[in-house]
Design a protein around this motif. Structure first.
Motif, PDB file in Angstrom:
ATOM      1  N   LEU A  58       0.815  -1.217   0.000  1.00 31.07           N
ATOM      2  CA  LEU A  58       0.000   0.000   0.000  1.00 31.07           C
ATOM      3  C   LEU A  58       0.850   1.270   0.000  1.00 31.07           C
ATOM      4  O   LEU A  58       0.350   2.356  -0.268  1.00 31.07           O
ATOM      5  CB  LEU A  58      -0.922   0.009   1.237  1.00 31.07           C
ATOM      6  N   ARG A  59       2.160   1.116   0.336  1.00 33.98           N
ATOM      7  CA  ARG A  59       3.038   2.289   0.437  1.00 33.98           C
ATOM      8  C   ARG A  59       4.388   1.972  -0.202  1.00 33.98           C
ATOM      9  O   ARG A  59       4.826   0.822  -0.206  1.00 33.98           O
ATOM     10  CB  ARG A  59       3.246   2.670   1.913  1.00 33.98           C
ATOM     11  N   GLN A  60       5.052   2.996  -0.689  1.00 33.81           N
ATOM     12  CA  GLN A  60       6.368   2.804  -1.287  1.00 33.81           C
ATOM     13  C   GLN A  60       7.377   2.297  -0.258  1.00 33.81           C
ATOM     14  O   GLN A  60       8.298   1.543  -0.577  1.00 33.81           O
ATOM     15  CB  GLN A  60       6.877   4.128  -1.883  1.00 33.81           C
ATOM     16  N   GLU A  61       7.177   2.713   1.017  1.00 34.89           N
ATOM     17  CA  GLU A  61       8.118   2.330   2.067  1.00 34.89           C
ATOM     18  C   GLU A  61       8.064   0.837   2.403  1.00 34.89           C
ATOM     19  O   GLU A  61       8.958   0.323   3.085  1.00 34.89           O
ATOM     20  CB  GLU A  61       7.836   3.123   3.353  1.00 34.89           C
ATOM     21  N   SER A  62       7.021   0.140   1.944  1.00 35.87           N
ATOM     22  CA  SER A  62       6.855  -1.253   2.348  1.00 35.87           C
ATOM     23  C   SER A  62       8.021  -2.130   1.871  1.00 35.87           C
ATOM     24  O   SER A  62       8.363  -3.113   2.527  1.00 35.87           O
ATOM     25  CB  SER A  62       5.539  -1.814   1.816  1.00 35.87           C
ATOM     26  N   GLN A  63       8.642  -1.763   0.762  1.00 35.85           N
ATOM     27  CA  GLN A  63       9.773  -2.555   0.259  1.00 35.85           C
ATOM     28  C   GLN A  63      10.948  -2.494   1.243  1.00 35.85           C
ATOM     29  O   GLN A  63      11.571  -3.518   1.552  1.00 35.85           O
ATOM     30  CB  GLN A  63      10.208  -2.046  -1.118  1.00 35.85           C
ATOM     31  N   ALA A  64      11.213  -1.286   1.761  1.00 39.36           N
ATOM     32  CA  ALA A  64      12.298  -1.116   2.729  1.00 39.36           C
ATOM     33  C   ALA A  64      11.959  -1.824   4.038  1.00 39.36           C
ATOM     34  O   ALA A  64      12.838  -2.427   4.685  1.00 39.36           O
ATOM     35  CB  ALA A  64      12.542   0.374   2.979  1.00 39.36           C
ATOM     36  N   GLU A  65      10.694  -1.767   4.438  1.00 39.75           N
ATOM     37  CA  GLU A  65      10.263  -2.421   5.677  1.00 39.75           C
ATOM     38  C   GLU A  65      10.399  -3.934   5.556  1.00 39.75           C
ATOM     39  O   GLU A  65      10.816  -4.611   6.509  1.00 39.75           O
ATOM     40  CB  GLU A  65       8.828  -2.018   5.993  1.00 39.75           C
TER      41      GLU A  65
END
Length: 450
Positions: A58-65
């Protein structure tokens, strides 16, 4: 921080006896603190930890998380269960609810495959208060005001929330002192969702009014749960006493209860049969059951569902399936049995032929002009001769409190002129005679093959 870790230790020993736990992790501060607290438990009680993580896409940050939690678990030799919620199956509306459903289905699947019996989530006291306020805003029945419980059944085990007694501020302070790495979900800062509006606009004001607001919510939740549990137990007891057989319930017993208990009992009964009605519908049902002027009838409670009352009984049924038996007519020939159904047969014979069974019903008469006879079901306007004059069969059946569907199945013996002689088990006409040994008599034998 030491106090939090120490009380967490006692909470863990109280609620978790399993050697393996599955921890739902989002990489937010709450779940990362939960992981750290579990890892810091004394070795004698520390469980084998496995982590469940969902990339909701749902968010671009999810890949880093996702990359972070993979490395975190690998470094600490923690088994990671990871799943992606692909964007093509995201719904256009209700995405929060759909995401939660996806997550918990994933958790349940892991528990089934691994045999883990305990799922740990990082819900805390602020979550409890937010949920309570959201339910107040949305409305519903009082049972729904019960907030997040420390433990509940889930999958083939339990879902346990060990941080429920701690506030968000306490959790953040613990993370700061432990220098924990975690991710902030940017969507949590938006007021587009009700929970975020409650979190940002309502809860802070409540805390300003009273610093013990979170404690008070938890206290009310606990008190409410106790009251509701006690009420549920008594309602269940009343339902057992009220039930007459597998499907029917006693109107008289229900009426013997106080008004408050009647409402609670009938609501629980409807919930038991998966029928959810609004307050107006519940009031109509209570009025219907309590109406002594209408001892029989039905009230619609669904598209094809009815609550049906028959004097002291009521039950639920699909009224469209309640059909009268076919209005068969059978001519009764002398010395011949007529098969009516699997349980009933009838015949006209000279007296003393055949042998009469103890369970037989017999109607004696001597006037041969009454022959031939017919047996059929009741027709509109049927009347029977009695010593006090003619009476409508309908009134007789009502006076005897015979339910409507049974009335339609009652057999009636009539002459060719439709003179009603007999309703087996119910009423005899004034042409009924006593058996006389030295008199030529006919007898109608109605046999119930039990």
């Amino acid at each position: 921080m030491e106090n939090l870790a120490q009380s967490f230790f006692y909470n863990f020993r109280k609620y978790c006896s399993n050697q393996r736990v599955l921890v739902a992790v989002s990489t937010g501060v709450d779940s990362m603190v939960l992981l750290d607290l579990l890892s810091g438990l004394p070795e004698s009680v520390r469980p084998v930890i496995e982590v469940a993580y969902v990339d909701h896409k749902l968010r671009q940050e999810s890949q880093a998380e996702t990359s972070f939690i993979r490395n975190f678990c690998k470094k600490r030799h923690i088994k990671l269960h990871c799943r992606e919620w692909e964007t093509e199956i995201h719904p256009n509306v209700g995405i929060e609810s759909a995401a939660r459903t996806f997550r918990y289905k994933f958790f349940a699947d892991i528990m089934e495959k691994t045999g883990i019996k305990t799922l740990l989530t990082a819900h805390h006291a602020d979550d409890q208060a937010e949920t309570f306020l959201m339910k107040l805003v949305r409305g519903g029945n009082i049972q729904q005001l019960q907030g997040i419980r420390v433990t509940r059944r889930f999958a083939d085990g339990y879902l346990v929330r060990l941080l429920l007694n701690y506030s968000k501020d306490e959790i953040r302070e613990y993370a700061r002192k432990r220098d924990l790495i975690y991710f902030e979900d940017a969507t949590n800062r938006s007021n587009d969702y009700l929970r975020n509006r409650v979190r940002h606009l309502l809860v802070p004001k409540m805390k300003d009014e009273n610093s013990k607001f979170l404690e008070h919510v938890q206290s009310y939740e606990h008190q409410l749960s106790l009251l509701l549990c006690a009420t549920e137990e008594q309602v269940d007891n009343y339902l057992v006493e009220m039930q007459i057989n597998e499907t029917a319930f006693s109107v008289d017993f229900w009426l013997s209860l106080s008004k408050s208990w009647r409402t609670l009992v009938i609501r629980k009964l409807l919930e038991k049969y998966s029928r959810k009605l609004n307050e107006d519908s519940l009031n109509q049902i209570e009025s219907f059951l309590g109406n002594s002027q209408k001892p029989q009838g039905s009230i619609k409670i669904g598209m094809h569902e009815f609550l049906i009352k028959k004097y002291n009984l009521f039950y639920f049924d699909n009224k469209y399936q309640i059909k009268d038996e076919i209005q068969n007519k059978y001519r009764l020939k002398l010395d011949t049995w007529v098969f009516l159904n699997e349980k009933e047969e009838i015949g006209v014979f000279f007296n003393k032929k055949p042998e009469i069974l103890a369970t037989d019903q017999v109607f004696y008469f001597s006037d041969s002009q009454l022959l031939p006879l017919t047996i059929r079901h009741r027709n509109q306007g049927d009347r029977i001769h009695t010593k006090v004059g003619t009476q409508k069969l309908k009134k007789i059946l009502i006076d005897d409190k015979i339910p409507q569907d049974i009335r339609a199945k009652i057999w009636i013996v009539v002459t060719t002129e439709n003179l009603v002689l007999w309703l087996p088990s119910v009423k005899r006409s004034d042409l009924s005679e006593s058996p006389v040994n030295d008199k030529m008599q006919y007898m109608i034998i109605f046999r119930n093959k039990v």
